[in-house]
Enzyme design. Sequence first.
Site, PDB file in Angstrom:
ATOM      1  N   ASP A  73      18.756  -6.253 -49.072  1.00  0.00           N
ATOM      2  CA  ASP A  73      19.308  -5.450 -47.983  1.00  0.00           C
ATOM      3  C   ASP A  73      19.677  -4.103 -48.587  1.00  0.00           C
ATOM      4  O   ASP A  73      19.881  -3.994 -49.801  1.00  0.00           O
ATOM      5  CB  ASP A  73      20.544  -6.145 -47.404  1.00  0.00           C
ATOM      6  CG  ASP A  73      21.302  -5.249 -46.452  1.00  0.00           C
ATOM      7  OD1 ASP A  73      20.682  -4.725 -45.515  1.00  0.00           O
ATOM      8  OD2 ASP A  73      22.514  -5.053 -46.661  1.00  0.00           O
ATOM      9  N   LYS A  74      19.758  -3.072 -47.769  1.00  0.00           N
ATOM     10  CA  LYS A  74      20.094  -1.755 -48.313  1.00  0.00           C
ATOM     11  C   LYS A  74      21.592  -1.491 -48.314  1.00  0.00           C
ATOM     12  O   LYS A  74      22.215  -1.374 -49.367  1.00  0.00           O
ATOM     13  CB  LYS A  74      19.388  -0.641 -47.517  1.00  0.00           C
ATOM     14  CG  LYS A  74      19.668   0.764 -48.088  1.00  0.00           C
ATOM     15  CD  LYS A  74      19.102   1.863 -47.211  1.00  0.00           C
ATOM     16  CE  LYS A  74      19.966   2.126 -45.994  1.00  0.00           C
ATOM     17  NZ  LYS A  74      21.276   2.769 -46.322  1.00  0.00           N
TER      18      LYS A  74
ATOM     19  N   LYS B  51      14.677  -9.587 -39.472  1.00  0.00           N
ATOM     20  CA  LYS B  51      14.909  -9.768 -40.907  1.00  0.00           C
ATOM     21  C   LYS B  51      14.496 -11.167 -41.340  1.00  0.00           C
ATOM     22  O   LYS B  51      13.815 -11.341 -42.352  1.00  0.00           O
ATOM     23  CB  LYS B  51      16.382  -9.519 -41.247  1.00  0.00           C
ATOM     24  CG  LYS B  51      16.743  -8.056 -41.379  1.00  0.00           C
ATOM     25  CD  LYS B  51      18.081  -7.878 -42.069  1.00  0.00           C
ATOM     26  CE  LYS B  51      18.365  -6.404 -42.330  1.00  0.00           C
ATOM     27  NZ  LYS B  51      19.603  -6.191 -43.086  1.00  0.00           N
TER      28      LYS B  51
ATOM     29  N   THR C 143      15.994  -3.236 -44.053  1.00  0.00           N
ATOM     30  CA  THR C 143      17.204  -2.570 -43.571  1.00  0.00           C
ATOM     31  C   THR C 143      17.107  -2.258 -42.084  1.00  0.00           C
ATOM     32  O   THR C 143      16.005  -2.105 -41.536  1.00  0.00           O
ATOM     33  CB  THR C 143      17.458  -1.263 -44.358  1.00  0.00           C
ATOM     34  OG1 THR C 143      18.609  -0.608 -43.828  1.00  0.00           O
ATOM     35  CG2 THR C 143      16.262  -0.326 -44.267  1.00  0.00           C
TER      36      THR C 143
ATOM     37  N   ASP D 177      22.402  -9.921 -42.191  1.00  0.00           N
ATOM     38  CA  ASP D 177      21.644 -10.561 -43.265  1.00  0.00           C
ATOM     39  C   ASP D 177      21.733 -12.085 -43.222  1.00  0.00           C
ATOM     40  O   ASP D 177      20.952 -12.767 -43.881  1.00  0.00           O
ATOM     41  CB  ASP D 177      22.158 -10.094 -44.637  1.00  0.00           C
ATOM     42  CG  ASP D 177      22.119  -8.587 -44.782  1.00  0.00           C
ATOM     43  OD1 ASP D 177      21.112  -7.998 -44.356  1.00  0.00           O
ATOM     44  OD2 ASP D 177      23.091  -8.002 -45.290  1.00  0.00           O
TER      45      ASP D 177
END
Length: 653
Positions: free
Chosen positions: A339-340, A517, A489, A540
């Site tokens: 993840d960013k 995601k 992201t 997430d």
Amino acid sequence: MVADFRLRFWVSAVLSVPVLALSPMIQAFLGLDNALAFTGDTYVLFALSSIVFFYGGWPFLKGLFSELASLRPGMMTLIALAISVAFFYSSAVVFGLSGKVFFWELVTLIDVMLLGHWIEMKSVMGASGALEALVKLLPSTAHRLDDDGEIVDVAIADLKPGDRVLVKPGEKVPTDGIIVKGRSSFNEAMLTGESRPVEKGPDQEAVGGAVNGEGSVTLEIRKTGAETYLSQVIDMVRQAQETRSRTQDLANRAALWLTYIALTAGTATLIFWLGTGEEFSFALERMVTVMVITCPHALGLAVPLVVAVSTRLTAQNGLLIRDRAAFERARNLDTVLFDKTGTLTEGKFSVSGVVALGDMPEAEVLSLAAGLESQSEHPIARGVARGAHERGVSAKSASDFRNITGQGAEATIEGRKVQVVSPGFLRENGKEVDDPKVRKHADEGDTVVYVVVDGEPVGAIALADVIREESFEAISRLKKMGIRCMMVTGDATPVARSVAEQLGLDEYFAEILPDQKAEKVRDVKARSLTVAMIGDGVNDAPALVESDLGIAIGAGTDVAIESADVVLVRSDPRDVFAILALSRATYSKMVQNLLWATGYNTFAIPLAAGVGYPWGVLLTPAFGAALMSLSTVVVAINAKLLGRAGNLANRSD
């Protein structure tokens, strides 16, 4: 269940002491023949052993029926078989059958098995609290507006579509709705992954769980209950948890084969000796010896002891293991999906560039902006103040500070009216700026605000989410190991592209919603890749559960942590190396222990069956017990040696 195993272990362990003291075989081994004998001692021995068998052994007896009902015999079947043979044979000896009692073997096996299960469950325990953590994102009450304009605090469950609610600055949006009055910025980072506060006004949707910024807004409720965005995320987490496949326990597979071996070898031994004309008592003792020596003392501790040692080592190195099966799979990782926001980046703004639009120097522009923004707690304001400090620019003193709802702020500095505003504010006031340098920052995904002095734009400040220093090193080392590094992201494509280029990522996926995601994780896995997902937000959670190994940054939300298999307590992405090293070492020790725990049966079972009898070699139950004890000791020592499996603290290895 952990408490149940603990209680059964201590009760059984206490009762095992007199059982061992009263067992003839143990007394003979210690040279205390008849020293502790008294009238009726065998019946006391039987009574105490019966309590341990039925109370301490109940989880295994119950597990026997469950495994047989599912036609999948495993560890429980083998344990139940071993303790049942020892108990019923020894009971028969007490009440007249010729032979030796194995009550001491019965109680020690139950003690060791209870201890092993207690250790294992404590190490890997826990129903995930992800769903509860998700629910906690929503406030418990909302400010509902009645028809007469009065504000009434009501429970979230009492809201229905069409209701209007007031959301004050700093409060969480109670449930999905449309803004009908007011304008503000909303922090949706923990829901969508968007690092920048999102400006919203009338007719735009606010998502339940998002944190309202500086302005009060009135919402009209559109969705409640299962229809809300957050509820859909909860459903995805639940579905992923229920459908996630788990690797079969190696110990159970070994137990399955030992069960077949014990039954086959025991039955064959009895039939063989009866067929040769030996007495039934001799044939039965040979069979029981075979069954007893197959008892999985070492096998029962082979995995739990390694798990306990590795759990301690990982805790010491800032790694919290929540799912052992997934942790073991980490040794096969070939792809890491980051993840960013909050993982590769710090999740907070800093100044990435200052553009002067006139004669005023860039440092002066930043100094004015920092002076004004020092009066605000808005994320962008904090980013401007932080950027000025990092660049050694002093903030000018400001007074008469005032928010411009949803569009910026203004104050008086050195007698001049200074504003820091959004591009939208300039457009509305006919002061729109078209500068190539500013445009370049916007194209890279930076957030741009303008500094206006006495009504004229004098400069622009670009802000970006700061990339962690550790991220560069982590990506570089992973790529040297041949591991593909990707990023997913919810941020805009320009932002994602900029971060990916700076870090040298192999791939990136931008503007991804939570359900997407998890889908991206499935897509990457479909390439026959073993995928680890690293993240810290609510968005997430489904992807963490969907991946082969879910890794949560410790500074992230409870949802991400509860959905993950491993938590990086130090929030350092470089700790992925420690995970890989320990996973490989742990799996190696497990295999070694399982090989030893089952391997000694290769020669012990034939000797117990009487293969050497024609040459005067007969394995006695006492010697068989010694072999089992030795096997257990070897397994325990080997598990302890896991602590020498490399220096995990040195993550540069």
